[in-house]
Design a protein around this motif. Sequence first.
Motif, mmCIF file in Angstrom:
data_model
loop_
_atom_site.group_PDB
_atom_site.id
_atom_site.type_symbol
_atom_site.label_atom_id
_atom_site.label_comp_id
_atom_site.label_asym_id
_atom_site.label_seq_id
_atom_site.Cartn_x
_atom_site.Cartn_y
_atom_site.Cartn_z
ATOM 1 N N ASP A 1 0.819 -1.220 0.000
ATOM 2 C CA ASP A 1 0.000 0.000 0.000
ATOM 3 C C ASP A 1 0.848 1.263 0.000
ATOM 4 O O ASP A 1 0.404 2.322 0.459
ATOM 5 N N ALA A 2 2.061 1.208 -0.500
ATOM 6 C CA ALA A 2 2.930 2.385 -0.553
ATOM 7 C C ALA A 2 3.061 2.858 -1.993
ATOM 8 O O ALA A 2 3.133 2.056 -2.928
ATOM 9 N N THR A 3 3.086 4.169 -2.177
ATOM 10 C CA THR A 3 3.362 4.743 -3.497
ATOM 11 C C THR A 3 4.845 4.575 -3.789
ATOM 12 O O THR A 3 5.691 5.026 -3.002
ATOM 13 N N ALA A 4 5.175 3.944 -4.889
ATOM 14 C CA ALA A 4 6.565 3.625 -5.223
ATOM 15 C C ALA A 4 6.914 4.230 -6.567
ATOM 16 O O ALA A 4 6.163 4.097 -7.543
ATOM 17 N N ILE A 5 8.048 4.898 -6.627
ATOM 18 C CA ILE A 5 8.553 5.523 -7.851
ATOM 19 C C ILE A 5 9.978 5.050 -8.058
ATOM 20 O O ILE A 5 10.799 5.119 -7.135
ATOM 21 N N ALA A 6 10.278 4.587 -9.252
ATOM 22 C CA ALA A 6 11.632 4.152 -9.615
ATOM 23 C C ALA A 6 12.158 5.076 -10.708
ATOM 24 O O ALA A 6 11.523 5.241 -11.758
ATOM 25 N N VAL A 7 13.299 5.692 -10.450
ATOM 26 C CA VAL A 7 13.972 6.555 -11.419
ATOM 27 C C VAL A 7 15.140 5.762 -11.994
ATOM 28 O O VAL A 7 16.145 5.540 -11.309
#
Length: 497
Positions: free
Chosen positions: A354-360
């Motif tokens: 339930d976490a917002t995850a962003i991969a750069v």
Amino acid sequence: MLDFLAAIRGLTIRGLCFVATGLACCALAATVGEEDLLRVGVLLVALPVCAAAFVCKTRYRLACHRLLMPARVAVGGAVSVGIRIDNMSGRPSSVLLVDDEVPDPLGFRARFVLDRVEAGGARYFTYQLRPQLRGRHVIGPMAIRITDPFGLCELARTFRSRDELIVTPPVEVLPRTRPGGNGTINTHRHRHVSTAGADDFSTRAYQPGDDLRRVHWRTSARTGALMVRQEEGFRPSSATLFLDTRSDAWADRGPVSPFEWAVGAAASIAVHLTATGQTVRLLCGNATTPAAARGSRNPTTLLDTLAVVDTTDTVSIHGARSRLQAADNAMVVAIIGQTDPAQAAVLARARPRDATAIAVLVDVATWGADASAGGKETLQAHRAIFQRHGWTVIIASYGDKLAALWPGTAGKEPTPDGATATTEHRPGPVPVPVSVPVPVPVPVPVPVGMVHDDLRTPASTTGGPEVGPGAGGGPAPGPTVEPTHALSTNTQAGVAR
């Protein structure tokens, strides 16, 4: 005697030439028996010796003050270094050569020539620095070189003062929108507690400054110490920022390199998240930094940590997986360099529930001349792995700005190939202005015998300057206060003798 020997070792090239020429004349005079030539040789040798004696006997009591404005600056920013030299002795000084030691990443070496400083007087000068490399740089110590009037001897006096300049990564302003949508990021999370027949609060120890109305007397009587109530309905959310610091993940190093771009992106994201009220934990590989141990809402703490971060051979993605999985975060951001599909899958599975995850994903190959289609295919494969586990993926290439790639940028939507496409907005109907009648105030008569005073605005008591015109169109009354500039660093050195 030691000062005289130090002054002899400080003979300049001109002084050494005088000594060599004098000795040669003396030797030639002894050979041919010419007394006049011997006198010339003795005079040439005596001049540098007298100059050394003059310099070693010159004891000026000098004080040095250095001021950095500001003491913390981003890469490419301007720093003004102010120097003040005070002559605390009872006689004027000779010509002084000031040499302030500056590290190579900050620019040139600061050297100045000061005229004679009168007794009890001071001299001021400034110089500018524009650092191009982040880090903690030490400026100083400062050396003052004292010479004789003929320039035959030079003696250096060094101050022990040093000042630290912190150069942080450059920061971009990111849009305050929810990744993948148009709403703002919620900076609080509900705590799941039972509310049946119980108040939604807990108690903690009393601290100076707490409101006495919040004291919970029943708990205080039971524990024997003052306890105050604190609500638990909401608590600040936290975010974890992972920066890949493996040496084999980044090709080159330098001011313009993919790793420096990644550090700048981490700084921009950290400042952006703290501005929304989130506590940011910083993970640099599997290393534990003070900001990663407890988290911080202060962007200065995070920027100071990122100012000195560097690549290393002792970290791996596997070390950060356990920390990411154990963290109860509302948001996870990972900045990754070159990697293989297996390591990408390990990091993708570390996304908390339930976490917002962003991969750069940084396309390191575009910073060099060996960019190929195979690298693009590998990045697309990594993008699919992260998206399969619920990550929002950004692919950054050379020359890209993070503010334009950040998810949720107004007017841009993510496309399947990782780029951003502009969303077309059609204009809506033009509103027609409608005239609204303005009610006319009806005068109210003042009863006879009632004392009526005009309502006046109280004068400002802040002590600051008045803004805007005063009564009658003239300037506002009140004292004018000069603006005070805060001094970021003020270091006083010891007295040079």
